[in-house]
Design a protein around this motif. Structure first.
Motif, PDB file in Angstrom:
ATOM      1  N   PHE A 160      28.665 -32.537  31.080  1.00  0.00           N
ATOM      2  CA  PHE A 160      27.666 -33.312  31.793  1.00  0.00           C
ATOM      3  C   PHE A 160      28.373 -34.439  32.520  1.00  0.00           C
ATOM      4  N   LYS A 214      23.715 -27.202  20.480  1.00  0.00           N
ATOM      5  CA  LYS A 214      22.995 -25.942  20.279  1.00  0.00           C
ATOM      6  C   LYS A 214      21.964 -25.733  21.382  1.00  0.00           C
ATOM      7  N   THR A 243      21.928 -27.088  24.230  1.00  0.00           N
ATOM      8  CA  THR A 243      22.625 -26.921  25.499  1.00  0.00           C
ATOM      9  C   THR A 243      23.030 -25.463  25.684  1.00  0.00           C
ATOM     10  N   GLN A 245      11.324 -26.300  21.122  1.00  0.00           N
ATOM     11  CA  GLN A 245      11.249 -27.007  19.856  1.00  0.00           C
ATOM     12  C   GLN A 245       9.877 -27.642  19.636  1.00  0.00           C
TER      13      GLN A 245
HETATM   14  N1  LIG Z   1      21.235 -33.754  30.388  1.00  0.00           N
HETATM   15  C1  LIG Z   1      22.234 -34.274  29.658  1.00  0.00           C
HETATM   16  N2  LIG Z   1      23.053 -35.204  30.174  1.00  0.00           N
HETATM   17  C2  LIG Z   1      24.052 -35.726  29.464  1.00  0.00           C
HETATM   18  N3  LIG Z   1      24.326 -35.387  28.190  1.00  0.00           N
HETATM   19  C3  LIG Z   1      23.544 -34.479  27.604  1.00  0.00           C
HETATM   20  C4  LIG Z   1      22.448 -33.862  28.296  1.00  0.00           C
HETATM   21  N4  LIG Z   1      21.847 -32.994  27.457  1.00  0.00           N
HETATM   22  C5  LIG Z   1      22.533 -33.051  26.308  1.00  0.00           C
HETATM   23  N5  LIG Z   1      23.555 -33.935  26.380  1.00  0.00           N
HETATM   24  C6  LIG Z   1      24.497 -34.231  25.317  1.00  0.00           C
HETATM   25  O1  LIG Z   1      24.997 -33.026  24.828  1.00  0.00           O
HETATM   26  C7  LIG Z   1      25.133 -33.087  23.432  1.00  0.00           C
HETATM   27  C8  LIG Z   1      24.463 -31.901  22.791  1.00  0.00           C
HETATM   28  O2  LIG Z   1      23.076 -31.981  22.971  1.00  0.00           O
HETATM   29  P1  LIG Z   1      22.102 -30.855  22.441  1.00  0.00           P
HETATM   30  O3  LIG Z   1      20.724 -31.268  22.777  1.00  0.00           O
HETATM   31  O4  LIG Z   1      22.540 -29.544  22.931  1.00  0.00           O
HETATM   32  O5  LIG Z   1      22.337 -30.961  20.881  1.00  0.00           O
HETATM   33  P2  LIG Z   1      21.688 -30.104  19.723  1.00  0.00           P
HETATM   34  O6  LIG Z   1      22.787 -29.428  19.009  1.00  0.00           O
HETATM   35  O7  LIG Z   1      20.612 -29.260  20.253  1.00  0.00           O
HETATM   36  O8  LIG Z   1      21.105 -31.232  18.788  1.00  0.00           O
HETATM   37  P3  LIG Z   1      19.786 -31.195  17.892  1.00  0.00           P
HETATM   38  O9  LIG Z   1      20.108 -30.321  16.732  1.00  0.00           O
HETATM   39  O10 LIG Z   1      19.611 -32.613  17.482  1.00  0.00           O
HETATM   40  O11 LIG Z   1      18.680 -30.673  18.737  1.00  0.00           O
HETATM   41  C9  LIG Z   1      24.570 -34.427  22.982  1.00  0.00           C
HETATM   42  O12 LIG Z   1      25.644 -35.267  22.681  1.00  0.00           O
HETATM   43  C10 LIG Z   1      23.827 -34.912  24.170  1.00  0.00           C
HETATM   44  O13 LIG Z   1      23.947 -36.311  24.251  1.00  0.00           O
END
Ligand SMILES: Nc1ncnc2c1ncn2[C@@H]1O[C@H](COP(=O)(O)OP(=O)(O)OP(=O)(O)O)[C@@H](O)[C@H]1O
Ligand SMILES: [Mg+2]
Lengths: 307, 266
Positions: B14, B47, B49, B84
């Motif tokens: 990102f 995840k 992402t 979610q």
């Molecule tokens: N649009 C964005 N811009 C910048 N950083 C982002 C963006 N979306 C996600 N991130 C970063 O990417 C990382 C992963 O985010 P993600 O939402 O994929 O995590 P996750 O594993 O799904 O977490 P959770 O289990 O809490 O849902 C995080 O550190 C988040 O800050």
């Protein structure tokens, strides 16, 4: 709802055989009817009557008190403004019959209000359509926002009446000019609120639209408008209030048979009592307009809140 | 089996202004048709992402994703997502929410009455017919999630993407829904990718469990096969040695080798 949720609880219980088609209800499913006890009719009528009573009596009491104070304050024959009793004597015909017609310039205030309302409805209606479309554009597109927003912010501070001369020059006629003034007055809060509403559409709804591959038109009707509806109606409500403010002022200058010109005319011929009656009309109509837009908004945004 | 979905050398960063953060690095994953794969990892590791990349809702920085011989680069109904937080449209009834998807996806291939029947069929699948005229605000969280699943299933997707579909639910409702999803998977044979935080859920539902390392620059740490026969019954499994071994393997990964970043600091 109650009977159904009871049903649902039973049907969904863990006991349903895992391999059976999900559609088939498990054998132990049964409908448990649950009817909440309803109060007897007499009691319900009494309760709602109490509600009405509580809503209506206090303002009436306050109104009576104000009329009384007003009467006392201006009862001296030399006082500058008429007391309520004199208003009643002077303008009884205006108060009791809103719809009389005694000649082209001598008509009831109800009819005058109608003329003004027609202009408001046209101007406001146009403002609503154009405002929502422009608001959608500004809310959706970063470039449209960068380009248009500063211009809107400047234009919206121009007072309604300042538009009138230029509008008269452009349209060369009182009626379209008045409608234009309404339009240009009402449109800013509609644009701005719509844009905010659309900028606040949750990413989730956009994702749903993306997965379904909704096209622009579908996205506008199925997602944008309903999602932004609470904001749009806030804008519309402010807009209708401003329209009503502007029409009275505009009509004072443009003439015709509207309620605004009536006040101006009454002032020029020193009919102060008539002005008082007209003010009451304007206030009541403005209140009703606001309620109508709020009511439509309430109906139209059912379900959008509280998810 | 032939690879159905292939995630190859995927990186995702990102950019915010001048700074870029790499969230995912070198993700490689191959999934065959009809497989049920869970992705597990600590919060914030990426995840969602990864799921969004597969859904086409986010752009891949480098690498590629191929589904059924076609490259994924935009969202589409062949990769239906259950979000979610359900993300039903609150101004539409349960029925209308599903119908919107059905109307859109089958506008050409099904007649009006067929679309109605198909909508009802999918509501039946998740046992939500009784609440078809309710607005989302009028039904419980579990019911909303069911409708979200019905909406996704109704698109007849090639892959069903579930982002912590049961995360916000109480344990009992969660168990009901897990059973429903297992039944549906058994009947329809969908390919499913599910994100979860819950080890038991992952082992119960999945054919394979993908375990992700902590971010930033998270990657796939390990992939575990769960060779439990289907249909699976949660009560019988609780003492099954394979189940217990799988469960322990995931626990070890998460809590021994890749502890949550906040815990490591402590
Ligand atoms: N649009 C964005 N811009 C910048 N950083 C982002 C963006 N979306 C996600 N991130 C970063 O990417 C990382 C992963 O985010 P993600 O939402 O994929 O995590 P996750 O594993 O799904 O977490 P959770 O289990 O809490 O849902 C995080 O550190 C988040 O800050
Ligand atoms: Mg997530």
């Amino acid at each position: 709802m109650t009977a159904q949720s009871a049903h649902n609880l039973v049907a969904d219980s863990l006991g349903s055989p895992a391999a059976a088609p999900a559609a088939a209800r498990s054998p132990d499913a049964q409908v448990i009817a649950f009817n909440p006890p309803r109060a007897p009719l007499g009691e319900r009528v009494w309760i709602s009557a109490q509600g009405w009573f509580a809503a209506i009596v206090p303002p009436i009491l306050v109104l009576l008190a104000l009329l009384f104070i007003w009467e006392l304050a201006f009862s001296d024959p030399k006082s500058s403004l008429p007391p309520p009793s004199k208003v009643w004597q002077d303008s009884k015909d205006l108060i009791v019959d809103p719809f009389f017609v005694n000649g082209p310039q001598d008509i009831g205030l109800g009819l005058r209000v109608m003329t003004s309302l027609q202009r408001v409805i046209m101007g406001f209606g146009l403002a609503a359509i154009v405002g929502v479309l422009l608001g959608a554009l500004v809310g959706q597109s970063v470039w449209a926002m960068r380009g248009l927003d500063p211009i809107f912010q400047v234009l919206r501070t121009v007072p309604p009446l300042a538009w009138l001369p230029i509008s008269l020059a452009a349209f060369r006629d009182a009626n379209p000019s008045a409608i234009f003034v309404i339009f240009i007055t009402a449109i800013w809060p509609i644009i701005i609120n719509t844009a905010v509403g659309i900028r606040n559409i949750p990413q989730d709804y956009r994702n749903v639209a993306a997965v379904l591959r909704l096209n622009h038109l579908e996205f506008f009707w199925r997602i944008m408008i309903p999602a932004a509806a609470p904001y749009i109606f806030t804008g519309l409500r402010i807009g209708i209030g401003l329209s009503w403010l502007a029409i009275v002022a505009a009509e004072m200058l443009t003439g015709g048979v509207g309620i605004g010109f009536f006040i101006w005319d009454a002032w020029n011929s020193s009919r102060l009592s008539d002005i008082v009656v007209a003010l009451v009309y304007i206030g009541v109509v403005g209140f009703v307009l606001d309620r109508i837009v709020a009511g439509i908004g309430h109906l139209a945004t059912r379900g959008t809140q509280a998810t | 089996m032939l690879p159905f979905l292939k995630v190859e050398q995927v990186n995702k960063s990102f950019a915010r202004g001048a700074a870029t953060t790499e969230v995912l690095r070198n993700i490689n994953l191959t999934i065959s048709r009809g497989e049920y794969v869970s992705i597990i990892g600590h919060s914030g590791c990426g995840k969602s992402t990864l799921l969004n990349l597969i859904a086409g809702l986010a752009k891949i920085t480098t690498g590629g994703i191929i589904l059924d011989n076609r490259e994924v680069n935009e969202p589409g109904p062949d990769r239906a997502v259950v979000f979610q937080n359900h993300s039903l449209l609150p101004w539409l009834t349960t029925y209308q929410n599903v119908k919107l998807a059905v109307d859109k996806v089958f506008s050409q291939s099904k007649s009006r009455s067929e679309r109605h029947t198909w909508t009802m069929h999918n509501l039946e699948l998740v046992q939500m017919v009784h609440a078809k005229d309710k607005l989302p605000a009028e039904i419980s969280g579990g019911m909303k999630q069911r409708v979200g699943i019905a909406r996704a299933l109704a698109m007849e997707p090639k892959v069903l993407l579930l982002d912590e579909p049961f995360g916000a639910l109480d344990a009992l409702t969660r168990a009901h829904l897990q059973d429903s999803v297992m039944q549906i998977h058994a009947r329809l044979g969908n390919t499913v990718i599910m994100i979860t935080h819950d080890v038991d859920e992952a082992v119960l539902l999945s054919d394979r469990i993908v375990m992700m390392t902590n971010g930033p620059s998270a990657t796939i740490g390990e992939v575990l096969d769960v060779p439990l026969p289907r249909p699976r019954k949660r009560l019988e499994l609780s003492s099954d040695p394979t189940y217990l071994r799988s469960r322990e393997a995931v626990m070890r990964f998460l809590y021994e080798r890749h502890r949550a970043p906040s815990l490591q600091a402590a």
